[in-house]
Write an enzyme that holds these catalytic residues in place. Structure first.
Site, short mmCIF file in Angstrom:
data_model
loop_
_atom_site.label_atom_id
_atom_site.label_comp_id
_atom_site.label_asym_id
_atom_site.label_seq_id
_atom_site.Cartn_x
_atom_site.Cartn_y
_atom_site.Cartn_z
N CYS A 53 -7.46 -15.68 113.48
CA CYS A 53 -8.74 -15.58 112.78
C CYS A 53 -9.58 -16.85 112.99
CB CYS A 53 -8.50 -15.35 111.28
SG CYS A 53 -10.05 -15.11 110.39
N CYS A 57 -10.15 -20.83 106.18
CA CYS A 57 -9.64 -20.73 104.80
C CYS A 57 -8.38 -21.60 104.66
CB CYS A 57 -9.33 -19.28 104.47
SG CYS A 57 -10.72 -18.19 104.83
N CYS A 60 -4.74 -20.15 104.38
CA CYS A 60 -4.35 -19.00 105.19
C CYS A 60 -3.65 -19.34 106.50
CB CYS A 60 -5.57 -18.14 105.49
SG CYS A 60 -5.11 -16.64 106.38
N CYS A 97 -3.08 -0.54 101.63
CA CYS A 97 -4.19 -1.46 101.83
C CYS A 97 -4.05 -2.05 103.22
CB CYS A 97 -4.15 -2.54 100.75
SG CYS A 97 -5.51 -3.68 100.92
N CYS A 129 -7.18 1.61 101.05
CA CYS A 129 -8.00 0.42 100.81
C CYS A 129 -8.07 -0.36 102.12
CB CYS A 129 -7.33 -0.43 99.73
SG CYS A 129 -8.11 -2.03 99.47
N CYS A 189 -12.34 -3.96 94.94
CA CYS A 189 -11.17 -4.76 94.62
C CYS A 189 -11.52 -6.20 94.97
CB CYS A 189 -9.98 -4.26 95.45
SG CYS A 189 -8.53 -5.31 95.31
N ARG A 261 -4.00 -6.91 89.34
CA ARG A 261 -2.87 -6.81 90.29
C ARG A 261 -2.15 -8.15 90.46
NH1 ARG A 261 -5.20 -4.35 94.52
NH2 ARG A 261 -4.61 -2.45 93.47
S1 SF4 Z 1 -8.16 -15.43 104.64
FE1 SF4 Z 1 -7.22 -15.78 106.67
S2 SF4 Z 1 -7.54 -13.88 107.76
FE2 SF4 Z 1 -8.96 -13.85 106.00
S3 SF4 Z 1 -10.85 -14.75 106.79
FE3 SF4 Z 1 -9.69 -16.46 105.94
S4 SF4 Z 1 -8.52 -17.28 107.71
FE4 SF4 Z 1 -9.24 -15.24 108.27
#
Ligand code: SF4
Length: 363
Positions: A53, A57, A60, A97, A129, A189, A261
């Site tokens: 990705c 974040c 993540c 999901c 989902c 959600c 949840r």
């Molecule tokens: S949470 Fe992870 S998968 Fe989702 S946008 Fe952020 S870096 Fe990408």
């Protein structure tokens, strides 16, 4: 019950900080007025496209810029998804999901394939989902038309603390995506993560952002951070069970009709801790031994816990009837080939930059 939509941070903090027993009692009472306390909705989370990705974040392991040991994969096929959905159904899940590690949805072959997955799972009489990143109104309409039941897009934290965790996408875009979903009949959600170093003020701030939406989200996942090596938040201390219960109870009080949840972080919780969360108003869990990339209790263990507590999995379409699913050839929405400009705030987050640097040196 009249739903209050003008919550302030002060009001929510006052609830969050109540004496523990008073908080539990109030939340449990509101829970019983609005839900069957012995029924818990069970969802299975399926990572249909893992890793790689472009976002940053801080929590993540799927962000390509950090060095984590997750195994990425390209978009799964419709048949693979169908096989997994059938397995989930057999083990008691009422909802699948599907998560893809994308910044936003792009019109094209891959999105068409996701729409086909939605149609396929809808035909299995399961709630479907998706969590695919930011989406436009037209994309939300196309998902709705395929038979999507819910769209997940978490706010993650308060608007202020969000800026300390993510610099590649903006809070307003998240709210706009939720707004686009709301223009369809798909349910919303949206929740967040605690344990990222945020203050109680931030926790209350996130709940203000969710509880003042009108209507409130039908489902709110509360995640406890699972710190993953290589991510900027790898060294965060674990969330205490007391904080988790307080967060669940407060969410239940300010959003009485919502399904709350218990999401990531359940492996770190004892059964007694989880039972307290159910008592405080949690009425949904994710089942399956993995939550996208982090560990989760095994379905068998969850069903044993349900048995011990006298809980039953919720049947599909109890809260809202099954959406109709229109075949691709009958669709009245065109693939617009949209290329929306979602924002990229690009401010500096030191710990994200540090983790990125470390990742380069460990290659
Ligand atoms: S949470 Fe992870 S998968 Fe989702 S946008 Fe952020 S870096 Fe990408």
């Amino acid at each position: 019950m009249t739903i209050k939509h003008d919550w302030t941070k002060e009001e929510i903090l006052e609830i969050y900080n109540k004496p523990f027993m008073d908080l539990l009692y109030e939340a449990a009472s509101i829970h019983r007025e609005n839900h069957d306390p012995n029924v818990v909705q069970v969802s299975t989370l399926l990572s249909i496209k893992t890793g790689g990705c472009p976002e940053d974040c801080g929590y993540c392991p799927q962000a390509a810029r950090y060095h984590t040991d997750i195994e990425g994969n390209d978009l799964m096929s419709v048949n693979q998804v169908k096989a997994q959905a059938l397995r989930a159904k057999a083990s008691g899940s009422s909802r699948v999901c599907m998560g893809a590690a994308w910044r936003n949805v792009k019109d094209g072959e891959e999105f068409d394939s996701v729409l086909e997955m939605v149609r396929t799972i809808n035909k299995l009489d399961m709630e479907v989902c998706c969590t695919l990143g930011m989406i436009t109104e037209n994309q939300a309409q196309r998902l709705a038309e395929a038979g999507l039941y819910a769209y997940n897009h978490n706010l993650d934290s308060s608007e202020e603390y969000y800026k300390e965790v993510i610099s590649t996408r903006g809070y307003q875009d998240r709210l706009d995506t939720i707004g686009n979903v709301r223009k369809t009949n798909v349910t919303v959600c949206s929740g967040g993560i605690i344990g990222m170093g945020e203050s109680n003020d931030d926790r209350a701030g996130m709940l203000v952002a969710l509880a003042t939406l009108s209507p409130q989200p039908e489902s709110v996942p509360i995640n406890a951070l699972v710190p993953v090596e290589g991510t900027p938040l790898e060294e965060q201390a674990p969330v205490s069970i007391w904080d988790m219960v307080r967060m669940v109870a407060t969410t239940r009080i300010v959003m009485p009709e919502t399904q709350v949840r218990l999401s990531a972080g359940r492996t770190e919780m004892s059964r007694e801790g989880q039972a307290m969360c159910f008592f405080a108003g949690a009425n949904s869990i994710f089942a399956g031994d993995k939550l996208l990339t982090t560990p989760n209790p095994d379905v068998g263990e969850d069903m044993e816990m349900f048995k011990a507590l006298g809980l039953h999995p919720q049947k599909p379409f109890v809260k809202k009837s099954k959406p109709e699913s229109v075949e691709a050839t009958e669709s009245k929405f065109l693939n617009l080939g949209e290329k929306p400009k979602w924002s990229r705030p690009s401010h500096k987050i030191e710990r994200n930059l540090e983790a990125q640097k470390k990742s380069k040196t460990s290659l």
